[in-house]
Write an enzyme that holds these catalytic residues in place. Structure first.
Site, mmCIF file in Angstrom:
data_model
loop_
_atom_site.group_PDB
_atom_site.id
_atom_site.type_symbol
_atom_site.label_atom_id
_atom_site.label_comp_id
_atom_site.label_asym_id
_atom_site.label_seq_id
_atom_site.Cartn_x
_atom_site.Cartn_y
_atom_site.Cartn_z
ATOM 1 C CB SER A 82 -0.921 -0.032 1.218
ATOM 2 O OG SER A 82 -0.130 -0.170 2.375
ATOM 3 C CE LYS A 114 -4.101 6.492 -3.055
ATOM 4 N NZ LYS A 114 -5.469 5.904 -3.053
ATOM 5 C CE LYS A 309 -6.484 9.068 0.268
ATOM 6 N NZ LYS A 309 -6.759 7.700 0.599
HETATM 7 N N1 LIG Z 1 -1.735 1.220 -3.400
HETATM 8 C C1 LIG Z 1 -0.813 1.660 -4.286
HETATM 9 O O1 LIG Z 1 0.348 1.343 -4.244
HETATM 10 C C2 LIG Z 1 -1.279 2.585 -5.368
HETATM 11 C C3 LIG Z 1 -2.564 2.954 -5.647
HETATM 12 C C4 LIG Z 1 -2.661 3.809 -6.772
HETATM 13 C C5 LIG Z 1 -3.832 4.373 -7.359
HETATM 14 N N2 LIG Z 1 -5.054 4.131 -6.811
HETATM 15 N N3 LIG Z 1 -3.741 5.146 -8.448
HETATM 16 C C6 LIG Z 1 -2.549 5.421 -9.026
HETATM 17 C C7 LIG Z 1 -1.372 4.901 -8.487
HETATM 18 C C8 LIG Z 1 -0.075 5.209 -9.146
HETATM 19 N N4 LIG Z 1 -0.102 5.948 -10.260
HETATM 20 O O2 LIG Z 1 0.947 4.748 -8.681
HETATM 21 C C9 LIG Z 1 -1.441 4.079 -7.366
HETATM 22 S S1 LIG Z 1 -0.177 3.256 -6.510
#
Ligand SMILES: NC(=O)c1cc2c(N)ncc(C(N)=O)c2s1
Length: 317
Positions: A82, A114, A309
């Site tokens: 995570s 994200k 966030k």
């Molecule tokens: N839980 C995780 O490691 C991640 C979760 C997410 C997400 N929900 N959206 C984009 C990325 C990204 N571009 O790295 C990542 S990395």
């Protein structure tokens, strides 16, 4: 089966996959829906006549099928970690300071949106999609291969015979979500609360024909692969993924430090509602893979990445 029929079946498969890639990944269709459909019907007729010759990457796999039982469990050889969270500029400043202190040489970063969906792992062997799995608890996920095959932007066959695992986020575009809820309302069915919930419900269906109707999409942003591939940084990896035909988010930025990280946060905070998909923050990563290795990870999360966030929004009452 005549050689001419076999050649026609293979040519149609390749042509239709190319047209679908231009439509769903590049968003630059080159033929009309009617022309696509005519070719697709011709392929279906040949596949019905010669079922043993249906190609592994045939677009007819996109329509899905009913699973025999529940979703199988899948163990992730490399755990899907995570992310540590940041909620303000001070948290980001701490991340920049700690990542620069523990790395040799100057550190540059990549900023990626994200995506508010659910994490997925796609495994390719010899260039063919062989398994797709949810993140689960990071160690054990669920097999959603049949459902993922119905996602039009997921390549079923790569242009090279690669053994590679790519990871990303499955999501439901806002337009798909609005259309789905409208249809459910018309049918007197309960509507979904948000695109993330409807993506989660859609991708874990036992009947992938239902998944196929949900118009899901995916962005890929990481992977597990041999150093022989010569990918030295996150930005280089994303460029290579795009060349292999994977759907990559186009808002990714190279950043030098806290100042332009925060500029990106402010820019995307104001733009997020105009995007065709939901985001809940921005992921910042150290770009260079050797520096990522120097930083390593805790049991839960990499030290070379952090998720900023967005503040929770007051729900419109
Ligand atoms: N839980 C995780 O490691 C991640 C979760 C997410 C997400 N929900 N959206 C984009 C990325 C990204 N571009 O790295 C990542 S990395």
């Amino acid at each position: 089966m005549s050689k001419a029929d076999l050649r026609r079946l293979v040519d149609l498969t390749d042509q239709l996959n190319q047209y679908a890639y231009q439509y769903y990944v590049l968003d630059q269709p080159t033929i009309t829906d009617a022309e696509y459909d005519q070719l697709y019907q011709e392929l279906l007729a040949l596949e019905a006549q010669y079922p043993d010759y249906v190609q592994a990457d045939s677009p007819s796999h996109r329509v899905g099928m009913l699973a025999q039982s529940g979703l199988e469990k899948v163990t992730h050889e490399t755990p899907m970690l995570s992310l540590a969270n940041a909620f303000n500029q001070e948290d980001l400043a701490r991340f920049v300071a700690s990542s620069q202190a523990a790395s040799e040489g100057p550190v540059t970063y990549v900023g990626e949106l994200k995506i508010d969906g659910l994490s997925v792992s796609l495994r390719y062997q010899d260039g063919r999609l062989v398994q797709a799995a949810t993140r689960g608890d990071g160690q054990i996920g669920e097999d959603i291969t049949n459902n993922v095959r119905t996602i039009a932007s997921v390549p079923l066959k790569l242009p090279e015979p690669l053994d590679i695992e790519v990871r990303g986020e499955i999501f439901m575009p806002k337009a798909s979500f609005l259309a789905l809820n409208q249809a459910r309302e018309d049918q007197g069915l309960p509507t979904f609360a948000n695109p993330r919930n409807s993506a989660a419900g859609s991708i874990r269906q036992l009947d992938s024909r239902i998944t196929a109707q949900r118009k899901l999409d995916v962005f890929l942003y990481s992977g597990v692969f041999s150093p022989d591939l010569g990918l030295a940084s996150q930005s280089q990896m994303l460029a290579q993924f795009k060349e292999w035909g994977f759907h990559i988010n186009d808002q990714t930025r190279s950043l030098t430090g806290l100042a332009d990280m925060w500029d990106f946060v402010e820019e995307m905070t104001s733009q997020r509602h105009d995007l065709p998909y939901d985001i809940d923050g921005i992921v910042f990563k150290v770009d260079d893979f050797d520096q990522q290795a120097q930083l390593g990870h805790t049991v839960k999360a990499p030290r070379w990445a952090i998720a900023y966030k967005f503040p929770a929004e007051e729900q419109a009452t």
